[in-house]
Design a protein around this motif. Structure first.
Motif, PDB file in Angstrom:
ATOM      1  N   ARG A   1      29.712  61.718  -5.190  1.00 53.86           N
ATOM      2  CA  ARG A   1      28.729  60.639  -5.078  1.00 53.86           C
ATOM      3  C   ARG A   1      29.380  59.400  -4.423  1.00 53.86           C
ATOM      4  O   ARG A   1      28.831  58.806  -3.504  1.00 53.86           O
ATOM      5  CB  ARG A   1      28.181  60.266  -6.455  1.00 53.86           C
ATOM      6  CG  ARG A   1      27.034  59.244  -6.398  1.00 53.86           C
ATOM      7  CD  ARG A   1      26.747  58.674  -7.778  1.00 53.86           C
ATOM      8  NE  ARG A   1      26.543  59.713  -8.760  1.00 53.86           N
ATOM      9  CZ  ARG A   1      25.409  60.385  -8.923  1.00 53.86           C
ATOM     10  NH1 ARG A   1      24.387  60.121  -8.127  1.00 53.86           N
ATOM     11  NH2 ARG A   1      25.308  61.298  -9.855  1.00 53.86           N
ATOM     12  N   LYS A   2      30.559  59.036  -4.931  1.00 52.58           N
ATOM     13  CA  LYS A   2      31.266  57.875  -4.385  1.00 52.58           C
ATOM     14  C   LYS A   2      31.655  58.106  -2.929  1.00 52.58           C
ATOM     15  O   LYS A   2      31.594  57.189  -2.099  1.00 52.58           O
ATOM     16  CB  LYS A   2      32.502  57.574  -5.232  1.00 52.58           C
ATOM     17  CG  LYS A   2      32.177  57.076  -6.638  1.00 52.58           C
ATOM     18  CD  LYS A   2      33.444  56.829  -7.445  1.00 52.58           C
ATOM     19  CE  LYS A   2      33.106  56.340  -8.854  1.00 52.58           C
ATOM     20  NZ  LYS A   2      34.330  56.132  -9.675  1.00 52.58           N
ATOM     21  N   TYR A   3      32.066  59.331  -2.623  1.00 54.98           N
ATOM     22  CA  TYR A   3      32.437  59.674  -1.252  1.00 54.98           C
ATOM     23  C   TYR A   3      31.236  59.526  -0.323  1.00 54.98           C
ATOM     24  O   TYR A   3      31.353  58.957   0.774  1.00 54.98           O
ATOM     25  CB  TYR A   3      32.966  61.106  -1.217  1.00 54.98           C
ATOM     26  CG  TYR A   3      33.347  61.607   0.162  1.00 54.98           C
ATOM     27  CD1 TYR A   3      34.602  61.339   0.699  1.00 54.98           C
ATOM     28  CD2 TYR A   3      32.446  62.356   0.911  1.00 54.98           C
ATOM     29  CE1 TYR A   3      34.959  61.799   1.964  1.00 54.98           C
ATOM     30  CE2 TYR A   3      32.780  62.826   2.172  1.00 54.98           C
ATOM     31  CZ  TYR A   3      34.036  62.551   2.689  1.00 54.98           C
ATOM     32  OH  TYR A   3      34.377  63.001   3.938  1.00 54.98           O
ATOM     33  N   MET A   4      30.078  60.019  -0.763  1.00 50.57           N
ATOM     34  CA  MET A   4      28.874  59.949   0.061  1.00 50.57           C
ATOM     35  C   MET A   4      28.422  58.501   0.250  1.00 50.57           C
ATOM     36  O   MET A   4      27.957  58.117   1.323  1.00 50.57           O
ATOM     37  CB  MET A   4      27.755  60.789  -0.563  1.00 50.57           C
ATOM     38  CG  MET A   4      28.029  62.283  -0.566  1.00 50.57           C
ATOM     39  SD  MET A   4      26.725  63.245  -1.377  1.00 50.57           S
ATOM     40  CE  MET A   4      25.377  63.052  -0.199  1.00 50.57           C
ATOM     41  N   GLU A   5      28.558  57.707  -0.798  1.00 49.19           N
ATOM     42  CA  GLU A   5      28.148  56.307  -0.717  1.00 49.19           C
ATOM     43  C   GLU A   5      29.061  55.503   0.204  1.00 49.19           C
ATOM     44  O   GLU A   5      28.645  54.493   0.773  1.00 49.19           O
ATOM     45  CB  GLU A   5      28.140  55.687  -2.114  1.00 49.19           C
ATOM     46  CG  GLU A   5      27.024  56.213  -3.004  1.00 49.19           C
ATOM     47  CD  GLU A   5      27.135  55.715  -4.442  1.00 49.19           C
ATOM     48  OE1 GLU A   5      28.164  55.077  -4.759  1.00 49.19           O
ATOM     49  OE2 GLU A   5      26.196  55.943  -5.227  1.00 49.19           O
ATOM     50  N   SER A   6      30.310  55.962   0.344  1.00 48.55           N
ATOM     51  CA  SER A   6      31.261  55.239   1.187  1.00 48.55           C
ATOM     52  C   SER A   6      31.118  55.590   2.662  1.00 48.55           C
ATOM     53  O   SER A   6      31.633  54.878   3.531  1.00 48.55           O
ATOM     54  CB  SER A   6      32.702  55.540   0.741  1.00 48.55           C
ATOM     55  OG  SER A   6      33.041  56.891   1.036  1.00 48.55           O
ATOM     56  N   ARG A   7      30.412  56.690   2.952  1.00 45.97           N
ATOM     57  CA  ARG A   7      30.263  57.124   4.346  1.00 45.97           C
ATOM     58  C   ARG A   7      29.192  56.297   5.047  1.00 45.97           C
ATOM     59  O   ARG A   7      28.158  55.985   4.464  1.00 45.97           O
ATOM     60  CB  ARG A   7      29.863  58.607   4.411  1.00 45.97           C
ATOM     61  CG  ARG A   7      31.013  59.552   4.127  1.00 45.97           C
ATOM     62  CD  ARG A   7      30.496  60.964   3.901  1.00 45.97           C
ATOM     63  NE  ARG A   7      29.721  61.462   5.023  1.00 45.97           N
ATOM     64  CZ  ARG A   7      30.216  62.135   6.055  1.00 45.97           C
ATOM     65  NH1 ARG A   7      31.515  62.369   6.108  1.00 45.97           N
ATOM     66  NH2 ARG A   7      29.451  62.578   7.015  1.00 45.97           N
TER      67      ARG A   7
END
Length: 452
Positions: free
Chosen positions: A374-380
């Protein structure tokens, strides 16, 4: 005397049938819980406990009505089971609790074992008992308030039945608060029969409210009653069956044990529209109706025991689309990431098996993995205005659709590709074998963006 003997024989048969059904439900549901831990979920696995719980349908009802979507972990089968339970309760009272509930079965069998072992049963004073029965209504209100407000299954972490269904996973470190609640409830059940059902069960509370309006009633005939008190002493729910309308407070589970021990023929029984009906007939009718709801929805193709990833088919990608039964490739497809990106986001080595469910990967907690992704997707970056001409041949259709906010179906139609084209294969590996260039993809993406 012959009438009494015959009544006792028939009532004993009722209990044999009821307990057989309860035992079968308990064994079957326990087996399904084990199979889910073994095979995982999804279309190729076994149903999770949440998909087979009527209370999950009630918990998700608000979200379904308001947003047209179910809560995470809840499947269409949960709503169907809740609807079936509600229908059975409106017609026959709390038959589900007395004839079909696996947690009720577990509680009743534990109490039966306690009596066989000579464990002394505790009887609470009437004032304490009345106050304690109100607790389950507070539990129901709290669970629904939290679940409907925050959009997650607030009760799941403390649900004793969910803990029971996950007993086979304890060896792998899956130990929730619900496991300790389960132990506490069963321990209390050694001394007070159906302790969970009487005082804590939120589904029981909901059904108790509905059963007050049920078509079928359990009544005592004052003219035939001998006032011996045997019915009250045998009641699984600790009710004063020898006084008034048995079902008046919504606590009766229509189990028929009161009738089984009654020495006076016709002193206590069920009736529908003022017509007498045996406990056996009422119970079997409820069981068959419940089964008919399941069979009917299966026949119409509505029954489904796993939740579809939210919006993934339309190119909408969320970390909530990740389920423990998925493998790395399936996680990639559900989130619009490449398998390589999934491993990177989850902090897993590149040689991690991609065909094994994530919950079975050594040292991997699917809930924590979901949060990492989730955090990875939000950072993209998700800038839909980025230049389509920058698309590389190594990008996948899933990544392209996510980055440019385009539905896969629309892009496949524009490119005249099969709708089942793999979203996770690099576009160059799809276009070049067909004698086509990646530039076609860039141009079609640009056209679709102009139409938005």
């Amino acid at each position: 005397m012959l009438v009494k003997d015959q009544t006792s024989k028939n009532s004993g048969g009722t209990q044999m049938v009821r307990l057989t059904i309860l035992a079968a439900v308990l064994v079957f549901m326990t087996w399904l819980g084990y199979r889910h831990q073994l095979l995982g979920g999804g279309s190729a696995g076994a149903p999770p406990v949440d998909a087979l719980c009527p209370f999950g349908g009630l918990e998700s009802l608000y979200s379904w009505i308001k947003n047209g979507s179910l809560l995470r972990r809840i499947a269409p089968s949960s709503l169907i089971l809740f609807a079936g339970t509600l229908l059975v309760t409106l017609l026959g009272g709390r038959l589900f609790c007395g004839w079909l509930c696996p947690m009720g079965a577990l509680s009743e069998f534990v109490s039966a074992a306690a009596r066989k072992l000579g464990i002394r049963q505790i009887t609470l004073s009437s004032s304490v008992d009345r106050a304690a029965r109100l607790v389950k209504y507070f539990v129901l209100a709290a669970v629904l308030a939290l679940t409907w407000k925050f959009g997650f299954l607030a009760f799941r972490s403390v649900d004793p039945w969910a803990a029971w269904a996950h007993l086979s996973a304890i060896g792998s470190g899956e130990l929730s608060l619900g496991f300790f609640v389960l132990l506490a409830v069963l321990a209390a059940g050694l001394f007070i029969e159906r302790f969970w059902c009487r005082y804590l069960c939120p589904l029981g509370a909901a059904l108790a409210l509905v059963s007050r309006f049920s078509f079928l009633k359990v009544r005592r005939s004052e003219s035939k009653c001998l006032a011996c008190g045997k019915c009250a002493r045998s009641c699984a729910m600790g009710l004063a069956c020898d006084k008034g309308n048995v079902q008046g407070n919504g606590e009766c589970i229509v189990c028929g044990r009161c009738s089984s021990v009654c020495p006076a023929a016709g002193a206590i029984g069920t009736s529908a529209a003022q017509r007498p009906l045996s406990f056996l007939a009422a119970g079997l009718a409820g069981v068959l109706l419940f089964a008919a709801v399941i069979a009917g929805t299966k026949g119409f193709g509505v029954w489904k025991t796993f939740a579809e990833p939210r919006g993934a088919a339309a190119g909408a990608y969320y970390a909530d689309n990740i389920f423990g039964w998925m493998n790395v490739e399936q996680v990639a497809q559900a989130t619009g990431l490449s398998a390589k990106s999934v491993l990177e986001a989850a902090g897993l080595p590149a040689d991690t098996p991609r065909d094994v469910s994530i919950k079975k990967l050594p040292g991997v907690n699917d809930e924590k993995l979901r949060e990492k992704i989730r955090k990875y997707m939000e950072s993209r970056p998700r800038d839909a205005a980025k230049n389509p001409q920058e698309i590389r041949g190594s990008a996948t259709f899933g990544e392209i659709c996510r980055d440019y906010q385009i539905e896969p179906q629309a892009l496949f139609e524009a490119l005249d590709l099969d709708a089942k084209t793999d979203l996770e294969t690099p576009v160059k590996e799809i276009m070049k074998p067909a004698g086509r260039e990646v530039q076609e993809v860039r141009d079609k993406v640009a056209e679709l963006m102009k139409k938005k």
